[in-house]
Design an enzyme around this catalytic site. Sequence first.
Site, PDB file in Angstrom:
ATOM      1  N   GLY A  64      19.621  -6.062 -25.336  1.00 39.82           N
ATOM      2  CA  GLY A  64      20.059  -7.459 -25.299  1.00 39.82           C
ATOM      3  C   GLY A  64      19.453  -8.352 -26.360  1.00 39.82           C
TER       4      GLY A  64
ATOM      5  CG  HIS B 202      23.466  -0.500 -17.388  1.00 37.47           C
ATOM      6  ND1 HIS B 202      22.657  -0.915 -18.427  1.00 37.47           N
ATOM      7  CD2 HIS B 202      23.178   0.791 -17.188  1.00 37.47           C
ATOM      8  CE1 HIS B 202      21.907   0.110 -18.831  1.00 37.47           C
ATOM      9  NE2 HIS B 202      22.209   1.150 -18.098  1.00 37.47           N
TER      10      HIS B 202
ATOM     11  NE  ARG C 294      13.304   4.786 -22.468  1.00 33.90           N
ATOM     12  CZ  ARG C 294      14.331   3.998 -22.788  1.00 33.90           C
ATOM     13  NH1 ARG C 294      14.871   4.075 -23.977  1.00 33.90           N
ATOM     14  NH2 ARG C 294      14.826   3.128 -21.935  1.00 33.90           N
TER      15      ARG C 294
ATOM     16  NE  ARG D  93      13.259  -0.135 -13.322  1.00 29.22           N
ATOM     17  CZ  ARG D  93      13.310   0.032 -14.641  1.00 29.22           C
ATOM     18  NH1 ARG D  93      12.479  -0.644 -15.438  1.00 29.22           N
ATOM     19  NH2 ARG D  93      14.186   0.857 -15.187  1.00 29.22           N
TER      20      ARG D  93
HETATM   21  C1  MV4 Z   1      27.901  -5.962 -23.873  1.00 32.87           C
HETATM   22  C2  MV4 Z   1      28.286  -6.787 -22.788  1.00 32.87           C
HETATM   23  C3  MV4 Z   1      29.620  -7.221 -22.730  1.00 32.87           C
HETATM   24  N1  MV4 Z   1      30.501  -6.860 -23.694  1.00 32.87           N
HETATM   25  N2  MV4 Z   1      28.813  -5.620 -24.809  1.00 32.87           N
HETATM   26  C4  MV4 Z   1      23.200  -5.925 -22.883  1.00 32.87           C
HETATM   27  C5  MV4 Z   1      22.119  -5.202 -23.627  1.00 32.87           C
HETATM   28  C6  MV4 Z   1      22.747  -4.044 -24.238  1.00 32.87           C
HETATM   29  N3  MV4 Z   1      22.499  -2.888 -23.411  1.00 32.87           N
HETATM   30  C7  MV4 Z   1      24.222  -4.348 -24.304  1.00 32.87           C
HETATM   31  N4  MV4 Z   1      24.447  -5.382 -23.322  1.00 32.87           N
HETATM   32  C8  MV4 Z   1      25.695  -5.858 -23.109  1.00 32.87           C
HETATM   33  N5  MV4 Z   1      26.631  -5.510 -24.001  1.00 32.87           N
HETATM   34  C9  MV4 Z   1      30.080  -6.073 -24.716  1.00 32.87           C
HETATM   35  N6  MV4 Z   1      30.986  -5.737 -25.679  1.00 32.87           N
HETATM   36  C10 MV4 Z   1      27.314  -7.150 -21.838  1.00 32.87           C
HETATM   37  C11 MV4 Z   1      26.036  -6.696 -22.012  1.00 32.87           C
HETATM   38  C12 MV4 Z   1      25.050  -7.131 -21.019  1.00 32.87           C
HETATM   39  C13 MV4 Z   1      24.451  -6.213 -20.175  1.00 32.87           C
HETATM   40  C14 MV4 Z   1      24.754  -4.867 -20.269  1.00 32.87           C
HETATM   41  C15 MV4 Z   1      24.116  -3.988 -19.388  1.00 32.87           C
HETATM   42  C16 MV4 Z   1      23.205  -4.450 -18.448  1.00 32.87           C
HETATM   43  C17 MV4 Z   1      22.909  -5.775 -18.366  1.00 32.87           C
HETATM   44  C18 MV4 Z   1      23.518  -6.689 -19.226  1.00 32.87           C
HETATM   45  C19 MV4 Z   1      23.198  -8.044 -19.152  1.00 32.87           C
HETATM   46  C20 MV4 Z   1      23.805  -8.909 -20.012  1.00 32.87           C
HETATM   47  C21 MV4 Z   1      24.737  -8.461 -20.955  1.00 32.87           C
END
Ligand code: MV4
Length: 450
Positions: A165, A208, A292, A336
């Site tokens: 993020g 996620h 990892r 956690r």
């Molecule tokens: C995104 C998304 C929405 N659309 N990409 C957050 C960190 C990184 N892992 C990528 N992330 C995101 N990418 C697109 N195209 C929303 C997030 C996101 C998010 C993703 C997974 C877990 C928590 C999150 C919290 C905010 C935004």
Amino acid sequence: MFKKILIANRGEIALRIIRTCKEMGIKTVAVYSKADEESLHVRFADEAVCIGPAPSHESYLKIPNIIAAAEITNADGIHPGYGFLSENAKFSKICAEHDIKFIGASGEQIEKMGDKATAKETMKKAGVPTVPGSDGLLKDVDHARKEAKKMGYPVMIKATAGGGGKGMRAIWSEDEMEKNFESAVKEATAAFGNGGMYMEKLIEEPRHIEIQVVGDQYGKACHLSERDCSVQRRHQKLTEETPSPFMTDSLREEMGKAAVKAAEYIKYEGAGTVEFLVDKHRNFYFMEMNTRIQVEHPITEQVVDYDLIREQILVAGGVPISGKNYYPKLHSIECRINAEDPYNDFRPSPGKITTLHTPGGHGVRLDTHVYSGYMIPPNYDSMIAKLITTAQTREEAINKMRRALDEFVIEGVKTTIPFHRQLMDHPDYLAGNYTTKFMEGFKMDPKYQD
Ligand code: MV4
């Protein structure tokens, strides 16, 4: 097979690795900073080497000190755990140069997956679904505007050197583009020394969901199904579960296949995690690949009955994987437990644990390094324990988690136990109806306060 493994980490994951090494008849070397002199991993290991003062950059991140500790103890493997040097390509290469086996991915694979735009291009070539977006990096704000016009707002711009993020901005209209693009480049340059940005269509309210994979030295990989990690606060995971309440058998097959394809395409070696964004229509898109072992690996171990640390060591020792995939036979949840105060914006609460009573019983696993009288140092991550419950169904696992949290007594510091106890009563959580937006509306209820 390895004779002696040095664990280049601390806390619960260091203990976790030492336990499996002991079961495998492998000698262990702990490394510790001055602040961790009294930590359990130092006592559990066969040997222990002080590698420097408390600050991480002078101890757990200090490559020469860790290599020196491995040399003087004659360790033939180094397990990096998670965090610290676990995804440091330079460290992986230096281990190889010193003929010490890094129990993790190769330097090249770490580098490839560490650059998010490159990782995405690689996955696209592998035929893994990726979020529609720019081809590679954005040249400048004009290029960003053109790309956004092409794919349509809202869009997400992301730092290629980022992840988790950092350096990411959701942009809802063209007039927001300039200021967001400039500030994201600035943030990424400051944080990573690399302001490279790429763009994707914004996936609204995604989940996620990540797939555990293990690859061997012969190009074979398998998957061990999913973990739902959507409950996060400021990109910090709070709790995870498997199976995901949003999963279907066919989606699991598709995501598992995609994750194996990704791992085999890059000839991935070791335990890894392919992270996906899943939208409300159950379309899934590659997000990142972590090279990892992850904090949340125990819930997978619990439901497929498999020791992931043991597999990492066997694969690093050249043993081929069986090739079969693994599917959850039970339901498992991890909470956690952090030394943070949920009633004060989750601010860290280091200090001395004056009273500790830990939960137990059937289906309760506690991975922790703390003990009564332990002084939680302020220098490191605030996680002090992982409470994992496992049962036949999600309802029973939640019920068991409520009971275990009620038994869990930690005095002397504030912890996130009250937060987790409230979560286990939250109607949307109980309904399995949550996305990465879940924590945005969350308010602590005083009735859960210790
Ligand atoms: C995104 C998304 C929405 N659309 N990409 C957050 C960190 C990184 N892992 C990528 N992330 C995101 N990418 C697109 N195209 C929303 C997030 C996101 C998010 C993703 C997974 C877990 C928590 C999150 C919290 C905010 C935004």
